[in-house]
Design a protein around this motif. Sequence first.
Motif, PDB file in Angstrom:
ATOM      1  N   THR A   1       0.835  -1.204   0.000  1.00  0.00           N
ATOM      2  CA  THR A   1       0.000   0.000   0.000  1.00  0.00           C
ATOM      3  C   THR A   1       0.869   1.253   0.000  1.00  0.00           C
ATOM      4  N   GLY A   2       1.926   1.245   0.832  1.00  0.00           N
ATOM      5  CA  GLY A   2       2.843   2.380   0.886  1.00  0.00           C
ATOM      6  C   GLY A   2       3.575   2.591  -0.421  1.00  0.00           C
TER       7      GLY A   2
ATOM      8  N   VAL B   1       3.298   5.984  -2.911  1.00  0.00           N
ATOM      9  CA  VAL B   1       4.466   6.754  -3.348  1.00  0.00           C
ATOM     10  C   VAL B   1       4.570   6.762  -4.875  1.00  0.00           C
ATOM     11  N   SER B   2       4.367   5.611  -5.493  1.00  0.00           N
ATOM     12  CA  SER B   2       4.462   5.513  -6.952  1.00  0.00           C
ATOM     13  C   SER B   2       3.421   6.387  -7.638  1.00  0.00           C
ATOM     14  N   PHE B   3       2.187   6.349  -7.142  1.00  0.00           N
ATOM     15  CA  PHE B   3       1.116   7.136  -7.748  1.00  0.00           C
ATOM     16  C   PHE B   3       1.395   8.633  -7.633  1.00  0.00           C
ATOM     17  N   VAL B   4       1.860   9.066  -6.477  1.00  0.00           N
ATOM     18  CA  VAL B   4       2.140  10.499  -6.291  1.00  0.00           C
ATOM     19  C   VAL B   4       3.323  10.940  -7.169  1.00  0.00           C
ATOM     20  N   ALA B   5       4.315  10.075  -7.307  1.00  0.00           N
ATOM     21  CA  ALA B   5       5.475  10.415  -8.145  1.00  0.00           C
ATOM     22  C   ALA B   5       5.056  10.588  -9.607  1.00  0.00           C
ATOM     23  N   VAL B   6       4.235   9.683 -10.108  1.00  0.00           N
ATOM     24  CA  VAL B   6       3.753   9.797 -11.493  1.00  0.00           C
ATOM     25  C   VAL B   6       2.835  11.010 -11.632  1.00  0.00           C
ATOM     26  N   LEU B   7       2.013  11.243 -10.626  1.00  0.00           N
ATOM     27  CA  LEU B   7       1.126  12.406 -10.630  1.00  0.00           C
ATOM     28  C   LEU B   7       1.934  13.696 -10.736  1.00  0.00           C
ATOM     29  N   LEU B   8       3.018  13.785  -9.988  1.00  0.00           N
ATOM     30  CA  LEU B   8       3.869  14.973 -10.025  1.00  0.00           C
ATOM     31  C   LEU B   8       4.359  15.268 -11.441  1.00  0.00           C
ATOM     32  N   VAL B   9       4.744  14.235 -12.160  1.00  0.00           N
ATOM     33  CA  VAL B   9       5.209  14.409 -13.541  1.00  0.00           C
ATOM     34  C   VAL B   9       4.091  14.964 -14.416  1.00  0.00           C
ATOM     35  N   PHE B  10       2.896  14.390 -14.299  1.00  0.00           N
ATOM     36  CA  PHE B  10       1.773  14.831 -15.132  1.00  0.00           C
ATOM     37  C   PHE B  10       1.346  16.264 -14.813  1.00  0.00           C
ATOM     38  N   THR B  11       1.459  16.671 -13.549  1.00  0.00           N
ATOM     39  CA  THR B  11       1.036  18.035 -13.200  1.00  0.00           C
ATOM     40  C   THR B  11       1.953  19.097 -13.787  1.00  0.00           C
ATOM     41  N   LEU B  12       3.153  18.716 -14.188  1.00  0.00           N
ATOM     42  CA  LEU B  12       4.075  19.692 -14.784  1.00  0.00           C
ATOM     43  C   LEU B  12       3.854  19.859 -16.288  1.00  0.00           C
TER      44      LEU B  12
ATOM     45  N   GLY C   1       6.160  13.836  -0.034  1.00  0.00           N
ATOM     46  CA  GLY C   1       6.719  13.685   1.300  1.00  0.00           C
ATOM     47  C   GLY C   1       5.750  12.989   2.244  1.00  0.00           C
ATOM     48  N   CYS C   2       4.466  13.354   2.157  1.00  0.00           N
ATOM     49  CA  CYS C   2       3.440  12.708   2.993  1.00  0.00           C
ATOM     50  C   CYS C   2       3.292  11.232   2.620  1.00  0.00           C
ATOM     51  N   ALA C   3       3.371  10.931   1.329  1.00  0.00           N
ATOM     52  CA  ALA C   3       3.270   9.535   0.883  1.00  0.00           C
ATOM     53  C   ALA C   3       4.457   8.714   1.381  1.00  0.00           C
ATOM     54  N   LEU C   4       5.649   9.295   1.315  1.00  0.00           N
ATOM     55  CA  LEU C   4       6.847   8.605   1.794  1.00  0.00           C
ATOM     56  C   LEU C   4       6.784   8.371   3.303  1.00  0.00           C
TER      57      LEU C   4
END
Length: 303
Positions: free
Chosen positions: A222-223, A227-238, A263-266
């Motif tokens: 789950t963790g 983290v993976s979802f938020v990291a990919v999300l960060l790329v798409f938001t840029l 950071g919260c996800a990590l």
Amino acid sequence: MTVNPGADSASTLQTAWARTSDLFRLTKPRLLSLVLFTTLVGFYMANRGPTPALLLMHTLIGTALIAGGATALNMYRERNLDALMKRTALRPLAAGRLPSGYALIFALALSAGGLAYLFVRVNHLTGLLAALVFSCYLFLYTPLKTKTWLSTFVGAVPGALPVVMGWTAASGSIASGAWILFAVVFLWQLPHFCAIGWLHREDYANAGLPVISVLDRDGQETGRLAVSFVAVLLVFTLLPFFMGVAGRAYFAGAAILGLMFLGCALHFALLRNARTARKLFIASALYLPALFILLALDKTVTR
């Protein structure tokens, strides 16, 4: 024997108010407000020139009707499951406060009215997308919830389509910008649900729902997923910056918001406890509105 007409009238009004309040709860107001917010963002980002207020109003009304009808039908279908979980046991149908037949008629009327309204008052493409949202949510996501944890990915599709509906309502077509917005909302829902699933994993287990937090007892998977979802999300938001849809202020803000969310996800992935899951949930709830407000304020050109 003395009859008190005033008391009877007050009791009737109280019953009518309680019934109306329960019908409103069937539409999941908090979820509905998120749907309308993303629809508004999609409309604004696709619109060129002055905002057509009447068209926007029709878009929001039709979207509210179809979304409210779909969630009410979802509650109707899941009323027995809801009764097994503490977080949903007090819902109108699960608690037995509202007759199921009454709720079904209400839900069908909202859904049919919303579809017709969008087709007639907005455009056919938006109406077709609304029909896709309705069908995917009720006939794919809802039955899959009791069968596989992958239902979360299926449910994220109708959750992300309203932003595209807003785009098509304003422009009459789907462009690359609409798909970027779709990807952002789609990806955002996944860490959001990781947090919810962890906080309520006992409830989901009692109801027999195979969510990832139930299958993954120690929370490591789950963790990692969060983290993976938020990291990919960060790329798409840029991407809006690189596509020329938003400026430098958006780029900087999106990067900062994304890194804070990451950071919260990590933190959750490392500790996997209720406190870090709650922090991730709160961060996710604040993240999307902040990101989209920033995007709207720094909008440059629509592509």
